[in-house]
Scaffold this motif. Structure first.
Motif, PDB file in Angstrom:
ATOM      1  N   MET A   1       0.812  -1.190   0.000  1.00  0.00           N
ATOM      2  CA  MET A   1       0.000   0.000   0.000  1.00  0.00           C
ATOM      3  C   MET A   1       0.858   1.258   0.000  1.00  0.00           C
ATOM      4  N   TRP A   2       1.912   1.245   0.827  1.00  0.00           N
ATOM      5  CA  TRP A   2       2.755   2.439   0.935  1.00  0.00           C
ATOM      6  C   TRP A   2       3.351   2.791  -0.432  1.00  0.00           C
ATOM      7  N   LEU A   3       3.880   1.794  -1.128  1.00  0.00           N
ATOM      8  CA  LEU A   3       4.473   2.053  -2.442  1.00  0.00           C
ATOM      9  C   LEU A   3       3.418   2.506  -3.451  1.00  0.00           C
ATOM     10  N   GLU A   4       2.263   1.861  -3.448  1.00  0.00           N
ATOM     11  CA  GLU A   4       1.214   2.279  -4.377  1.00  0.00           C
ATOM     12  C   GLU A   4       0.796   3.716  -4.108  1.00  0.00           C
ATOM     13  N   ALA A   5       0.664   4.070  -2.839  1.00  0.00           N
ATOM     14  CA  ALA A   5       0.311   5.456  -2.501  1.00  0.00           C
ATOM     15  C   ALA A   5       1.375   6.415  -3.017  1.00  0.00           C
ATOM     16  N   HIS A   6       2.628   6.046  -2.833  1.00  0.00           N
ATOM     17  CA  HIS A   6       3.714   6.905  -3.310  1.00  0.00           C
ATOM     18  C   HIS A   6       3.602   7.141  -4.816  1.00  0.00           C
ATOM     19  N   TYR A   7       3.404   6.076  -5.562  1.00  0.00           N
ATOM     20  CA  TYR A   7       3.364   6.203  -7.021  1.00  0.00           C
ATOM     21  C   TYR A   7       2.029   6.770  -7.535  1.00  0.00           C
ATOM     22  N   HIS A   8       1.048   6.891  -6.658  1.00  0.00           N
ATOM     23  CA  HIS A   8      -0.197   7.584  -7.007  1.00  0.00           C
ATOM     24  C   HIS A   8      -0.214   8.997  -6.419  1.00  0.00           C
ATOM     25  N   ASP A   9       0.931   9.404  -5.849  1.00  0.00           N
ATOM     26  CA  ASP A   9       1.110  10.749  -5.318  1.00  0.00           C
ATOM     27  C   ASP A   9       0.037  11.126  -4.294  1.00  0.00           C
ATOM     28  N   PHE A  19      -9.850   1.255   0.892  1.00  0.00           N
ATOM     29  CA  PHE A  19     -10.020  -0.188   0.782  1.00  0.00           C
ATOM     30  C   PHE A  19     -10.819  -0.761   1.945  1.00  0.00           C
ATOM     31  N   PRO A  20     -11.660  -1.772   1.670  1.00  0.00           N
ATOM     32  CA  PRO A  20     -12.336  -2.477   2.766  1.00  0.00           C
ATOM     33  C   PRO A  20     -11.322  -3.402   3.439  1.00  0.00           C
ATOM     34  N   LEU A  21     -11.104  -3.233   4.709  1.00  0.00           N
ATOM     35  CA  LEU A  21     -10.032  -3.949   5.396  1.00  0.00           C
ATOM     36  C   LEU A  21     -10.527  -4.990   6.402  1.00  0.00           C
ATOM     37  N   ARG A  62      -6.458  -0.560  11.551  1.00  0.00           N
ATOM     38  CA  ARG A  62      -7.627  -0.528  10.660  1.00  0.00           C
ATOM     39  C   ARG A  62      -8.052  -1.923  10.197  1.00  0.00           C
ATOM     40  N   CYS A  63      -7.310  -2.943  10.591  1.00  0.00           N
ATOM     41  CA  CYS A  63      -7.580  -4.316  10.154  1.00  0.00           C
ATOM     42  C   CYS A  63      -7.952  -5.167  11.376  1.00  0.00           C
ATOM     43  N   PRO A  64      -9.230  -5.192  11.745  1.00  0.00           N
ATOM     44  CA  PRO A  64      -9.632  -5.851  12.993  1.00  0.00           C
ATOM     45  C   PRO A  64      -9.403  -7.365  13.036  1.00  0.00           C
ATOM     46  N   ARG A  65      -9.278  -8.005  11.879  1.00  0.00           N
ATOM     47  CA  ARG A  65      -9.090  -9.460  11.864  1.00  0.00           C
ATOM     48  C   ARG A  65      -7.632  -9.867  11.631  1.00  0.00           C
ATOM     49  N   ALA A  66      -6.725  -8.912  11.615  1.00  0.00           N
ATOM     50  CA  ALA A  66      -5.315  -9.220  11.350  1.00  0.00           C
ATOM     51  C   ALA A  66      -4.748 -10.135  12.435  1.00  0.00           C
ATOM     52  N   LYS A  67      -4.021 -11.133  11.988  1.00  0.00           N
ATOM     53  CA  LYS A  67      -3.416 -12.101  12.894  1.00  0.00           C
ATOM     54  C   LYS A  67      -1.896 -12.151  12.761  1.00  0.00           C
ATOM     55  N   ALA A  68      -1.352 -11.571  11.695  1.00  0.00           N
ATOM     56  CA  ALA A  68       0.092 -11.676  11.473  1.00  0.00           C
ATOM     57  C   ALA A  68       0.610 -10.442  10.736  1.00  0.00           C
TER      58      ALA A  68
END
Length: 94
Positions: A1-9, A19-21, A62-68
């Motif tokens: 995400m960080w890289l995509e954001a960078h290249y989308h300025d 995004f739905p997280l 922002r990701c309530p189901r994240a496990k790793a």
């Protein structure tokens, strides 16, 4: 995400908000360095920066189901020192 954001300025936080997280179970964090071919940042065998770790903590919140959270480093030049230091920094940040 960080890289995509960078290249989308745009900011990584703004990009992430699009995004739905609710189904995310794993996040990947990496170090980045300037790439000559891309003329900008790309995943590199370096430790994640403080900014990257702050963004990862924000994304994780922002990701309530994240496990790793996985350190994403896929380079033959990755050293054991960088790997161990990166995992330690990720654990401390989260």
């Amino acid at each position: 995400m960080w890289l995509e954001a960078h290249y989308h300025d745009t900011s990584p936080e703004r990009w992430l908000a699009e995004f739905p997280l609710e189904h995310v179970v794993e996040l990947h964090v990496a170090g980045v360095a300037d790439d000559d071919d891309l003329r900008g940042p790309w995943i590199a065998p370096v430790a994640p920066s403080d900014d990257m770790l702050r963004f990862t903590a924000h994304a994780l919140s922002r990701c309530p189901r994240a496990k790793a959270v996985t350190f994403d480093a896929f380079s033959p030049s990755l050293t054991a020192e960088v790997l161990l230091r990166s995992v330690e920094r990720i654990r401390e940040a989260l």
